[in-house]
Structure formats: C-alpha cells, structure tokens
Write an enzyme that holds these catalytic residues in place. Structure first.
Site, mmCIF file in Angstrom:
data_model
loop_
_atom_site.group_PDB
_atom_site.id
_atom_site.type_symbol
_atom_site.label_atom_id
_atom_site.label_comp_id
_atom_site.label_asym_id
_atom_site.label_seq_id
_atom_site.Cartn_x
_atom_site.Cartn_y
_atom_site.Cartn_z
ATOM 1 N N GLU A 169 0.777 -1.173 0.292
ATOM 2 C CA GLU A 169 0.020 -0.158 -0.023
ATOM 3 C C GLU A 169 0.892 1.261 0.082
ATOM 4 O O GLU A 169 0.791 2.145 0.932
ATOM 5 C CB GLU A 169 -0.966 -0.087 1.097
ATOM 6 C CG GLU A 169 -2.056 -0.997 1.252
ATOM 7 C CD GLU A 169 -3.108 -0.842 2.264
ATOM 8 O OE1 GLU A 169 -2.896 -0.010 3.040
ATOM 9 O OE2 GLU A 169 -3.843 -1.707 2.238
ATOM 10 N N GLU A 354 -5.555 -8.543 0.908
ATOM 11 C CA GLU A 354 -6.264 -8.047 2.355
ATOM 12 C C GLU A 354 -7.750 -7.726 2.001
ATOM 13 O O GLU A 354 -8.037 -7.382 0.910
ATOM 14 C CB GLU A 354 -5.588 -6.938 2.722
ATOM 15 C CG GLU A 354 -4.248 -7.124 3.309
ATOM 16 C CD GLU A 354 -3.704 -5.956 3.978
ATOM 17 O OE1 GLU A 354 -4.497 -4.998 4.373
ATOM 18 O OE2 GLU A 354 -2.222 -5.572 3.833
HETATM 19 C C1 BGC Z 1 -3.042 -2.217 5.940
HETATM 20 C C2 BGC Z 1 -3.150 -3.198 7.153
HETATM 21 C C3 BGC Z 1 -4.246 -2.546 8.101
HETATM 22 C C4 BGC Z 1 -5.446 -2.877 7.408
HETATM 23 C C5 BGC Z 1 -6.634 -2.147 8.366
HETATM 24 C C6 BGC Z 1 -4.441 -1.991 5.481
HETATM 25 O O1 BGC Z 1 -4.358 -0.843 5.147
HETATM 26 O O2 BGC Z 1 -2.303 -2.997 4.846
HETATM 27 O O3 BGC Z 1 -1.912 -3.019 7.877
HETATM 28 O O4 BGC Z 1 -4.396 -3.108 9.509
HETATM 29 O O5 BGC Z 1 -5.541 -2.262 6.264
HETATM 30 O O6 BGC Z 1 -6.643 -0.773 8.316
#
Ligand code: BGC
Length: 454
Positions: A169, A354
């Site tokens: 990111e 993610e």
């Molecule tokens: C990130 C994580 C974060 C998650 C929730 C993403 O932007 O890669 O490190 O914990 O979102 O905010």
C-alpha cells in the site's frame, strides 16, 4: 480428486490464507540486535497512537510463531502472507546484517513449509528502519538502492519463499505518512507526498530487478484500491471522482503498468508536483509477475474545493452498514475493482492480498468461541464477489483475509479488532472466531459452502 478440482469456480492451486504485518503482530521490536523502526519511534511518541498503545508486545508472534503456524494449519490454510521487519534484519537499514533477526524469518518459513503452508512475503509493510528515516526516508532518492540491497539479502536468505511482494500500500504510506500525518513518519506536507510516492515506485522497481536476478521467484506489488463512484451525474462530481480515482487508484498503477503518471495529478498538486526524470518511468514499468489488491470499501464522491489535494470528498452512505473504521461494507466494489484492473491494465495474475473488517466483537468467548456474524457475512459476500470475478474471466489466484489475529491497528492501537482469531492481549490466548471457522469451511469445501449460506 482434490477438493479444488471438485469446484471449477476457484481455480486449482488457489491460495487460501490470511495476512499480517511485522510491526502489527511480532512484538519484541528491539530483540536480538534489531534496530528501531520509524513505527517504534512513532508509537513511542506520546499522543500519536490511541490509548498510548505500541507494538512492544503486540501478539507476541516473535515468540509464539510456532503456535500461530499450527493455528493456520488447523484452519486449513495453504498460504500465509506476512511481512519482514527491515530493521530486524538490517538494524541500520543497510550494510550490516543481523543474523539473529534473519534467523527468526528462516524459522518461520521452515515451520510454514513443514505445515504445507506457502509463504507469501512482503518486504515493506510500513516499518522503515529509523536510521533510514534519519537520512530522509522515502524522500531520499537513494532509498531505491537501499531497498534493492535489502531485497537481495532477504531473497537469498529465504530460498523457500517463492512469492515476494515489494511494498504494501504505497498510497497509504504517502497519504498517511507524508500528507495527513496520521501514520509514521507523521509529516503533513503537500510537497513531500509526491516525492515519497515517486521514490516508493522507484524502490519497488529496483527490488523487482534484484528479485529477477534470482531464479524461480515471483515478484509483485500490493496496492489498496477503492473504487470511486460519483455522488451525482453533475460535471463537477464526475471530475471530482476522476481526481479521487487518479490519486488513490491510478497514482501507483499507471506508472507501473503504463509508464506514466495520471495526468490529473500535476493539476491537483500544482506547484507541489515535481518534474520527475522521464527515465525513472522506464525503470518503474519493469514488468511484475502479479498484483496484490487490498480491498476494504468503496467511496461515493462529490466535488469539494476544500479537500486537498483531490478537491473531492466522500459522501457517507447513511443506509449502509459501516465497520468500526466507519468504512462502508460494499462487496460489489471488490468485483468492480478486480474487473477494472483487468480492463485497464491487462490480464495480470491477481491476488486479494487483504480483505476484512473491524467489528465490535463480544468481549468474552461463549461456548462456541467468539460469535462475529457481521464478519462472517463480510467474508462470505467478498468471497462470492471474488468468485464472480473469476467466473467473468479475471485471473484471481488467491484470497487472504485481513487479518489472522486481532492486532496493533496502527494509530488506532489495539482498539480495532480485525482478526478472524481473537487475541486476549492480557494472556495472549488465541480463540478462533466464528469467522475463522466459516473461512476454514470455505477452504475445505473449495467454496461450495458459499452457496449454502444466506
Ligand atoms: C493495511 C493493514 C491494516 C488494514 C486495516 C491495510 O491498509 O495493509 O496493515 O491493518 O488495512 O486498516
């Protein structure tokens, strides 16, 4: 016939797992000769993290990784996405290697491989060595070389890791770290943000080059994408939506895949937009093997002259469910995002690296563990969206839930729980939530269970 072959909708070899990052779960940030990171420094600066929390202990994964690998095995994962702490391995960020720090990752990778779990490693998930921060961090052009050298050390030391992501990111690093100040290093400077973004891209490409030199490794980039939908059909809202999209979604992908910055950016940043050497873009567009996409929410956008740099603002959707982060739950946005990437940038292999949600979980485990029906529904709907993208011909090769464990949620400290496994931070006891059991059922049935749930 394996479970995967019985269901054509999730391809054979699909990776199923969860994601974490070093500073958010490991704890022991200075153990065994590690150097401090900028996040260690940021979290120890009073007032910057909610509740005064920091990553000193976090999930104590540094000492409990074997238990965590066993947990993943119990949930039938065949992959695990984690990140490396740069300053654990190179305490000064470059030069001297801390073998004990490297050993931690060697042991983790060995344990994963022994458990039949494919390691998917990210080189940089926001924790920069403090020593490099002191030399300008992402504002220093030399960081591309420092990052490539670091990548080379890791890639050679961990031959068992075949899949490497360079950055996690980069947009959040620049927006949160250099423009809005909510994340390390906590700067608020319109002029710095584009420079940091450009050097992140140069560093990414330099690390791709380093990885390419080693046989049999796949290397890619992980970005967070958030589809932007106009709040109305007015010309002003449509233009604002294009600016918001350029800033967040195309700022990194256009240079990587098309070799140029989106044209909206120079207008948006005005005099804060530097002239970058054109040759940089030849390096930045070095081909990658995959793209990782982190998806959490969408944005409905309206024109707002006060909101810099985009002059675009989010319109909260009152009728929708929102998470503890106040992010709208909107699974169709994941389908739109996956299909948009293919249509704009071509048929590159994709991973959902993610996807997940913070919800207010019950404080105590009941007889069946922790009931988290909102998270179960969130995962179900986003997994269905992923499957639909595959059905439409998008080459999605894996899905990683965020996150394996409740953990240190950056400036929110431990106040937001994203885990599919509950962590009692007083005892470090791990308890799988209903969402973890649901996800394991999805994996074991290769997605068939998605059809049976409401
Ligand atoms: C990130 C994580 C974060 C998650 C929730 C993403 O932007 O890669 O490190 O914990 O979102 O905010």
């Amino acid at each position: 016939m394996t479970a995967h072959e019985s269901n054509p909708e999730f391809p054979k070899g699909f990776l199923w797992g969860a994601a974490t990052s070093a500073y958010q779960i490991e704890g022991s940030p200075l153990a065994d000769g590690a150097g401090p990171s900028n996040w260690h420094r940021f979290a120890h600066t009073p007032g910057l993290v909610s509740g005064g929390d920091n990553g000193d202990v976090a999930c104590d994964h540094y000492n409990r990784f074997l238990e965590d690998v066993a947990l993943m095995r119990g949930l039938s994962f065949n992959a695990y996405r984690f990140s490396i702490s740069w300053s654990r391995v190179l305490p000064e960020g470059r030069g001297r290697v801390n073998e004990k720090g490297l050993d931690f990752y060697r042991r983790l990778v060995d344990a994963l491989l022994a458990a039949g779990i494919e390691p998917f490693a990210t080189l940089f998930h926001w924790d920069l060595p403090a020593a490099l921060e002191d030399q300008g961090g992402w504002l220093n052009r030399d960081i591309a070389g420092w990052f490539a050298d670091y990548a080379r050390v890791l890639i050679r030391a961990l031959p068992g890791v075949r899949t490497w992501a360079t950055l996690n990111e980069p947009w959040v690093v620049t927006d949160g770290g250099y423009l809005n100040g909510g994340l390390a290093p906590g700067h608020r400077n319109l002029f710095e943000a584009p420079i940091a973004a450009h050097n992140l891209l140069r560093a990414h490409a330099a690390a791709v080059g380093a990885c390419r030199a080693e046989d049999g490794r796949r290397v890619g980039l992980v970005v967070n994408l958030e589809p932007k939908y106009a709040a109305s059909g007015s010309a002003a809202d449509l233009a604002a939506t294009a600016r918001a999209d350029a800033y967040m979604n195309r700022q990194f992908l256009d240079p990587v895949f098309l070799g140029r910055a989106p044209e909206e950016l120079s207008g948006m940043f005005g005099e804060a937009w530097p002239r970058f050497p054109p040759a940089d873009y030849d390096l930045i567009r070095t081909p990658i093997d995959f793209l990782g996409i982190n998806y959490y929410t969408r944005a409905v956008v309206k024109d707002d002259p006060q909101a810099l740099p985009t002059r675009a603002a989010r319109v909260r959707q009152g009728g929708s469910l929102h998470t503890e982060m106040d992010w709208e739950v909107y699974a169709p946005g994941l389908l739109d995002t996956l299909t948009w990437v293919k249509s704009r940038y071509g048929d590159i292999p994709l991973y959902v690296t993610e996807n997940g949600a913070a919800f207010p979980d019950p404080p105590e485990a009941g007889p069946d563990g922790i009931a988290d029906p909102l998270r179960v529904a969130y995962l179900r709907d986003h997994l269905r969206a992923t499957r639909e993208a595959i059905a439409r011909g998008v080459d999605v090769r894996g899905y990683f839930a965020w996150s394996l464990l409740d953990n240190f949620e950056w400036s929110h400290g431990f106040s937001k729980r994203f885990g599919i496994v509950h962590v009692d931070f007083a005892t470090q006891r791990r308890t799988p939530k209903a969402s973890a059991r649901f996800f394991a059922d999805v994996i074991r049935s290769a997605g068939a269970v998605l059809d049976g749930t409401a």
